[in-house]
Every structure is written in structure tokens, then in C-alpha cells.
Write an enzyme that holds these catalytic residues in place. Structure first.
Site, PDB file in Angstrom:
ATOM      1  N   PHE A  11       0.820  -1.212   0.000  1.00 49.46           N
ATOM      2  CA  PHE A  11       0.000   0.000   0.000  1.00 49.46           C
ATOM      3  C   PHE A  11       0.862   1.273   0.000  1.00 49.46           C
ATOM      4  CE2 PHE A  11      -2.285   3.273   2.512  1.00 49.46           C
ATOM      5  CZ  PHE A  11      -3.248   3.580   1.567  1.00 49.46           C
ATOM      6  N   ASP A  56      12.185 -11.978  -2.377  1.00 46.29           N
ATOM      7  CA  ASP A  56      11.652 -12.150  -1.034  1.00 46.29           C
ATOM      8  C   ASP A  56      12.724 -11.682  -0.053  1.00 46.29           C
ATOM      9  OD1 ASP A  56      10.732 -13.059   1.436  1.00 46.29           O
ATOM     10  OD2 ASP A  56       9.961 -14.933   0.613  1.00 46.29           O
ATOM     11  N   TYR A 145       4.493  -8.950  15.842  1.00 44.92           N
ATOM     12  CA  TYR A 145       4.673  -7.871  14.863  1.00 44.92           C
ATOM     13  C   TYR A 145       5.389  -6.685  15.492  1.00 44.92           C
ATOM     14  CZ  TYR A 145       3.687  -3.868  11.898  1.00 44.92           C
ATOM     15  OH  TYR A 145       3.831  -2.721  11.140  1.00 44.92           O
TER      16      TYR A 145
END
Length: 186
Positions: A11, A56, A145
Site C-alpha cells: 500500500f 523475497d 509484529y
């Protein structure tokens, strides 16, 4: 200016790539570019000032130092970012957000980039009793996280202090806007 953006398919990364191109910069756009992003990759490839790199972050062999050669600024926005998912997949979050970030920091250092911008997260404050939450609020790591973003931040600042990599770390809070993927906690 030659720039490299990790998380270029995400995003925030998409908007950053767009703005860098509009400003006339050359962009190396790095992301895993999963199948749902194939249309975006085709759109990117139409611009002659962009180089699309499918890699990645968590795979050391895929983050090649040559990608950073001649790069002026690195914008490291690549990460996995769901608090809920991190509770189910803590090892994956560490692998991408900590080890993957280390791979990017190290490659940038080896190629002498001029500036490194790290996308941290205000999640490091947890559910803060301080409202509004200031930068001096206590660190309350309440999810894998949050831990992974805090460790990434500590690593990038270490690279700045010890290896003199010119770094900036941002603690972003609930970034939103048009085309934000709906779902999750938002």
C-alpha cells in the site's frame, strides 16, 4: 536520483514509487509481487525509469548486493504487517521483518548508499496509556509484529551508529488512503 523501494507492491510502497517516478527519479521496485499484484507489475514495466525486481526479503540469496549498486536512497517499506497474523506466525514475522531487514541493511551498507529510510511502526507503543502517544511513551511490545518492527528499528539505528550508514527511522501510525485493502483490524 536513483532509488530502491522495498515493499514496492504494498500500500505505502505503491504510492511512494508513483511519487518518485513523478518527481523524475529512477526506481528499483523490490517486492515478492504475489499473483494478486501481477497487473500492478505490468503497469510498472511501462515506465522506462523503473526496474522491477521480484525478491523475497527473507531469502538472503534473493537480496543481491548488485541491486543496491549506484543507489542513492533506499526506502525500506517491505514487511509483513498484521498484528493478528503475527500471533499465529511469529517465526515468519521474525524472518521477514528482522532477518529480511538485516539483509536489506547489509546490502545497502556494502554498496555505500547515501541515505536509508526505514519504515517502523507505532505498534511498538502497544496499547499506550498515554493519549496522544508521544515518541517518549514507553515501549510496550504486545505482539510478534511489534517486536519484529522494534528489532528492525534497533538494527537500522545500529547500522547508522556503528557502520555510519546514514539512516532515518519512521514510526508510522495507521497509514490509510485511497485503494487501501479492506479487512483486518481496520
Amino acid at each position: 536520483m536513483k532509488t530502491l523501494v522495498t515493499g514496492a507492491g504494498g500500500f505505502i510502497g505503491r504510492y511512494l514509487v508513483k511519487k518518485l517516478l513523478e518527481a523524475g527519479h529512477e526506481v528499483s521496485a523490490v517486492d515478492r509481487f504475489s499473483q494478486d499484484k501481477e497487473e500492478y507489475v505490468l503497469e510498472l514495466k511501462k515506465n522506462s525509469r523503473i526496474k522491477v525486481i521480484k525478491a523475497d526479503l527473507a531469502c538472503r540469496d534473493e537480496i543481491k548486493e548488485q541491486y543496491f549498486k549506484g543507489i542513492d536512497w533506499v526506502f525500506h517499506f517491505g514487511a509483513v504487517s498484521s498484528v493478528a497474523e503475527s500471533l499465529q506466525k511469529p517465526l515468519y514475522y521474525h524472518k521477514v521483518n528482522v532477518s529480511g531487514s538485516f539483509n536489506v541493511f547489509y546490502a545497502a551498507l556494502k554498496q555505500n548508499v547515501k541515505k536509508f529510510i526505514y519504515a517502523g511502526s507505532a505498534s511498538v507503543y502497544g496499547v499506550s496509556p498515554e493519549i496522544p502517544t508521544t515518541e517518549r511513551a514507553p515501549i510496550l511490545l504486545d505482539s510478534p509484529y511489534a517486536v519484529s518492527k522494534f528489532l528492525g528499528e534497533e538494527l537500522v539505528m545500529h547500522f547508522g551508529k556503528v557502520y555510519k550508514l546514514p539512516v532515518v527511522s519512521l514510526r508510522m501510525v495507521s497509514v490509510y488512503g485511497p485503494k487501501l485493502v479492506r479487512g483486518g483490524s481496520y
